[in-house]
Design an enzyme around this catalytic site. Structure first.
Site, PDB file in Angstrom:
ATOM      1  CD  GLU A  91       1.033  -1.352  -7.106  1.00 55.46           C
ATOM      2  OE1 GLU A  91       0.254  -0.736  -7.806  1.00 55.46           O
ATOM      3  OE2 GLU A  91       0.775  -2.448  -6.567  1.00 55.46           O
ATOM      4  CE  LYS A 134       0.169  -0.739  -0.718  1.00 53.09           C
ATOM      5  NZ  LYS A 134       1.258  -0.666  -1.673  1.00 53.09           N
ATOM      6  NE  ARG A 186      -2.052 -10.134   3.827  1.00 51.94           N
ATOM      7  CZ  ARG A 186      -1.685  -9.198   2.937  1.00 51.94           C
ATOM      8  NH1 ARG A 186      -1.183  -9.545   1.785  1.00 51.94           N
ATOM      9  NH2 ARG A 186      -1.858  -7.945   3.197  1.00 51.94           N
TER      10      ARG A 186
HETATM   11  P1  ATP Z   1      -1.783  -3.828   0.230  1.00 50.07           P
HETATM   12  O1  ATP Z   1      -2.641  -5.043   0.094  1.00 50.07           O
HETATM   13  O2  ATP Z   1      -1.830  -3.215   1.571  1.00 50.07           O
HETATM   14  O3  ATP Z   1      -1.965  -2.835  -0.877  1.00 50.07           O
HETATM   15  P2  ATP Z   1       0.382  -4.826  -1.207  1.00 50.07           P
HETATM   16  O4  ATP Z   1       0.902  -6.184  -1.033  1.00 50.07           O
HETATM   17  O5  ATP Z   1      -0.446  -4.614  -2.403  1.00 50.07           O
HETATM   18  O6  ATP Z   1      -0.310  -4.385   0.118  1.00 50.07           O
HETATM   19  P3  ATP Z   1       2.872  -3.741  -1.992  1.00 50.07           P
HETATM   20  O7  ATP Z   1       3.358  -2.357  -1.991  1.00 50.07           O
HETATM   21  O8  ATP Z   1       2.745  -4.444  -3.278  1.00 50.07           O
HETATM   22  O9  ATP Z   1       1.493  -3.725  -1.233  1.00 50.07           O
HETATM   23  O10 ATP Z   1       3.704  -4.603  -0.956  1.00 50.07           O
HETATM   24  C1  ATP Z   1       5.095  -4.696  -0.933  1.00 50.07           C
HETATM   25  C2  ATP Z   1       5.462  -5.999  -0.286  1.00 50.07           C
HETATM   26  O11 ATP Z   1       4.946  -6.068   1.039  1.00 50.07           O
HETATM   27  C3  ATP Z   1       4.922  -7.168  -1.050  1.00 50.07           C
HETATM   28  O12 ATP Z   1       5.989  -8.079  -1.275  1.00 50.07           O
HETATM   29  C4  ATP Z   1       3.885  -7.755  -0.134  1.00 50.07           C
HETATM   30  O13 ATP Z   1       3.819  -9.138  -0.257  1.00 50.07           O
HETATM   31  C5  ATP Z   1       4.366  -7.342   1.252  1.00 50.07           C
HETATM   32  N1  ATP Z   1       3.263  -7.257   2.201  1.00 50.07           N
HETATM   33  C6  ATP Z   1       2.184  -6.459   2.141  1.00 50.07           C
HETATM   34  N2  ATP Z   1       1.356  -6.699   3.169  1.00 50.07           N
HETATM   35  C7  ATP Z   1       1.919  -7.680   3.909  1.00 50.07           C
HETATM   36  C8  ATP Z   1       1.552  -8.379   5.107  1.00 50.07           C
HETATM   37  N3  ATP Z   1       0.418  -8.120   5.753  1.00 50.07           N
HETATM   38  N4  ATP Z   1       2.402  -9.322   5.584  1.00 50.07           N
HETATM   39  C9  ATP Z   1       3.542  -9.584   4.939  1.00 50.07           C
HETATM   40  N5  ATP Z   1       3.943  -8.970   3.833  1.00 50.07           N
HETATM   41  C10 ATP Z   1       3.152  -8.034   3.297  1.00 50.07           C
HETATM   42 MG    MG Z   2       0.726  -5.282  -4.291  1.00 52.91          MG
END
Ligand code: ATP
Ligand code: MG
Length: 591
Positions: free
Chosen positions: A58, A303, A293
């Site tokens: 995102e 984030k 994760r």
């Molecule tokens: P945040 O919680 O930091 O906002 P998010 O998952 O909402 O992270 P996205 O931009 O939606 O952020 O993430 C893109 C991809 O990265 C998603 O498929 C998510 O599952 C993966 N991702 C995010 N954080 C991790 C992590 N700590 N380990 C593995 N994959 C991750």
């Molecule tokens: Mg997300």
């Protein structure tokens, strides 16, 4: 095309899964060279990519080390199995997204070594480009009696959803006719209703033990401008509706996500199966797989929390070298190779494991050891005066030339040149007026070797009025220069690093410690700000050897005894050198 394969990958259940799928065949998969509906792909040739994965960020913040896990996993699997990995901006939420993040995300994926091209295909997509299809899918579900417009208030909907022990209650709007629902949906689309007045919901089962199947919302009203579609839409799809459709339009085979989406999988399958039955989506459909994760000790990877650190000024920005963002880590001196090695080396499982930060640092040291040229730097300078310099080298002598290999194991990198002179800079703690037990460095009467230089013998020191040592005096012993015949005749127990004052280059040196003092700063809902380490940054004014005067931004060095450093890509330039310590030479974490 993509980053080279790294050997010694740890167990990864997704490999087993993909190998089994390829063996059994993934079905007749056609791909039109671009995302699209069933009709578009039906005419297309068979897909040359053996699998398709995607990384779907995102664009609402900068990527962090957790994202690197997902990136390396998805792109790595595609590379290893002859497939394609798409970079897809999941920009279906109009309010939170900004264009600056889109460019930064692309840059970081490339920096990590990955490419979204597959042959001549450029697999770079934006989910907002699918809004038309998503709306069409919504109308089709309504017409098929599989979705309805619910006009309950948000509170009513929450109350009627039930909980883990209580089944939900049907909405009074649930049994409206498809025609009525279609009319309402079009009113929603046409801006006839304010935000929150109604939502479109799937009609599944309000008594399902899986709460995600209790008529999940598909579309909501949001009178907001979208960075790509402007004011064309005032209804936006929910993530749980949009994401499976995005995967299907792009013909993704393995949709890999983190464990918290496990309970969403039944809805993912429900939705795609119905849309395929309705003739909108091509089969075979994508399947979702969940992995644990990445959590790294001493680090927060959310984030929202990283944004808070930036916005409240706890760090200097998203690219602060203490941040676990990829731009921060790059600035700190982390290499893409080290990050990829950490991801491969820690494997991929179905549980949310905590990885010790030392594992990442170990990968970093292993990479930098072989590539970083050596140099001498004095971080906390103390003046050393060679009182017999003229006597030994002659009163009309200039400076005495010295040299050392740029890298002890890489002769092809050649030698670095520097010189010895009457005044040097040494480390403040390499002198002790009264030596503690076992101290082999400078103290009156003791001899040490200057690294890649001569043996000297300390004769005394000068102090200021406050009693602080401001200079040390020593004599140089003739015929002891490293690499010359007989240089080893005099045995010494200590070797110290130095730079000669006449050619030393002043540099600002930034030394970092962990940003958080707690190994799990935000575990269990703790206030992660309370765990901030108040001394995570120390800036010193030091001196580096002359070979570094023109150090290119972002070049890596090993400063002997001090660790690995990188010229700061933002602030360093010839004439104003700034170095970041990437990491120390040995693991000092948790010690
Ligand atoms: P945040 O919680 O930091 O906002 P998010 O998952 O909402 O992270 P996205 O931009 O939606 O952020 O993430 C893109 C991809 O990265 C998603 O498929 C998510 O599952 C993966 N991702 C995010 N954080 C991790 C992590 N700590 N380990 C593995 N994959 C991750
Ligand atoms: Mg997300």
């Amino acid at each position: 095309m993509n980053a080279p394969t790294t050997p010694a990958a740890a167990p990864n259940f997704l490999r087993t899964q993909i190998e089994r799928d390829l063996e059994q065949g993934l079905g007749e998969r056609r791909f039109a060279g671009q995302p699209g509906d069933a009709a578009l792909h039906a005419q297309a040739p068979l897909d040359e990519a053996r699998i398709r994965t995607r990384f779907p960020p995102e664009p609402n913040g900068y990527l962090h080390i957790g994202h690197a896990k997902s990136i390396c996993l998805n792109f790595g699997l595609a590379r290893d199995y002859g497939g394609a990995c798409h970079l897809r901006f999941d920009d279906t939420n109009p309010e939170k997204e900004e264009l600056e993040y889109v460019d930064a995300i692309k840059e970081m994926v490339q920096w990590l070594g990955w490419r979204w091209e597959f042959g001549t295909q450029v697999n770079l997509y934006e989910a907002s480009a699918y809004f038309d299809f998503m709306y069409r899918a919504a109308e089709s579900l309504v017409e098929a009696g599989l979705a309805y417009v619910d006009e309950q208030s948000a509170e009513q909907m929450r109350a009627n959803r039930g909980d883990f022990t209580t089944p939900g209650t049907n909405s009074p709007f649930r049994d409206r006719s498809p025609a009525e629902n279609l009319a309402r949906l079009r009113e929603m689309r046409d801006g006839k209703h304010p935000d929150g007045a109604m939502v479109l919901r799937a009609k599944i089962d309000m008594a399902s033990p899986n709460i995600n199947l209790r008529d999940p919302a598909l579309y909501r009203i949001k009178h907001a401008e979208h960075h790509a579609t402007g004011n064309r839409w005032c209804i936006y799809p929910m993530y749980t509706f949009a994401h499976p459709i995005e995967d299907a339009l792009e013909r993704i085979t393995h949709s890999i996500c983190t464990l918290e989406f496990e309970d969403q999988r039944p809805f993912y399958d429900w939705l795609l199966d119905h849309l395929a039955r309705l003739g909108l989506l091509a089969r075979p459909l994508p399947r979702q797989f969940e992995f644990g994760r990445l959590n790294l000790s001493y680090v927060v990877t959310s984030k929202r929390k990283l944004r808070q650190l930036v916005e409240e000024g706890h760090v200097a920005g998203w690219d602060d070298p203490r941040m676990p963002t990829l731009i921060g880590m790059r600035r700190r001196g982390y290499t893409p190779e080290s990050i990829r090695a950490m991801v491969d080396g820690t494997g991929t499982t179905k549980s949310n494991a905590w990885i010790d930060y030392g594992v990442l640092e170990g990968c970093l040291r292993a990479d930098l050891e072989g590539r970083a040229p050596r140099a001498m730097a004095v971080l906390e300078p103390l003046k050393l005066e060679i009182t017999n310099y003229a006597e030994v080298f002659g009163s009309d002598s200039r400076f005495d030339a010295c040299s050392a290999p740029a890298h002890p194991q890489r002769p092809e990198l050649g030698d670095r040149a520097f010189s010895f002179g009457p005044v040097l800079w040494i480390e403040r703690d390499d002198f002790a007026e009264v030596p503690p037990k076992g101290y082999h460095r400078l103290y009156p009467g003791n001899k040490v070797r200057l690294k890649a230089g001569h043996v000297i013998e300390c004769t005394g020191c000068t102090k200021n009025e406050a009693g602080e040592v401001v200079a040390v005096q020593a004599r140089v012993l003739p015929d002891t220069k490293s690499g010359t015949p007989g240089a080893d005749a005099i045995k010494v127990k200590g070797v110290i690093t130095w730079v000669a004052a006449h050619e030393a280059v002043a540099a600002e040196i930034r030394l970092f410690d962990r940003l958080f003092a707690d190994p799990q700063p935000d575990a269990g809902g703790k206030d992660f700000l309370a765990a901030l380490n108040p001394s995570s940054l120390r800036v010193v004014q030091g001196y580096v050897e002359p070979s570094l005067a023109t150090a290119a931004a972002a070049s890596h060095w090993q400063f002997e005894r001090h660790g690995y450093f990188v010229a700061d890509r933002v602030d360093s330039r010839p004439g104003h050198l700034v170095f970041n310590r990437t990491t120390t030479l040995k693991d000092s974490w948790g010690k």
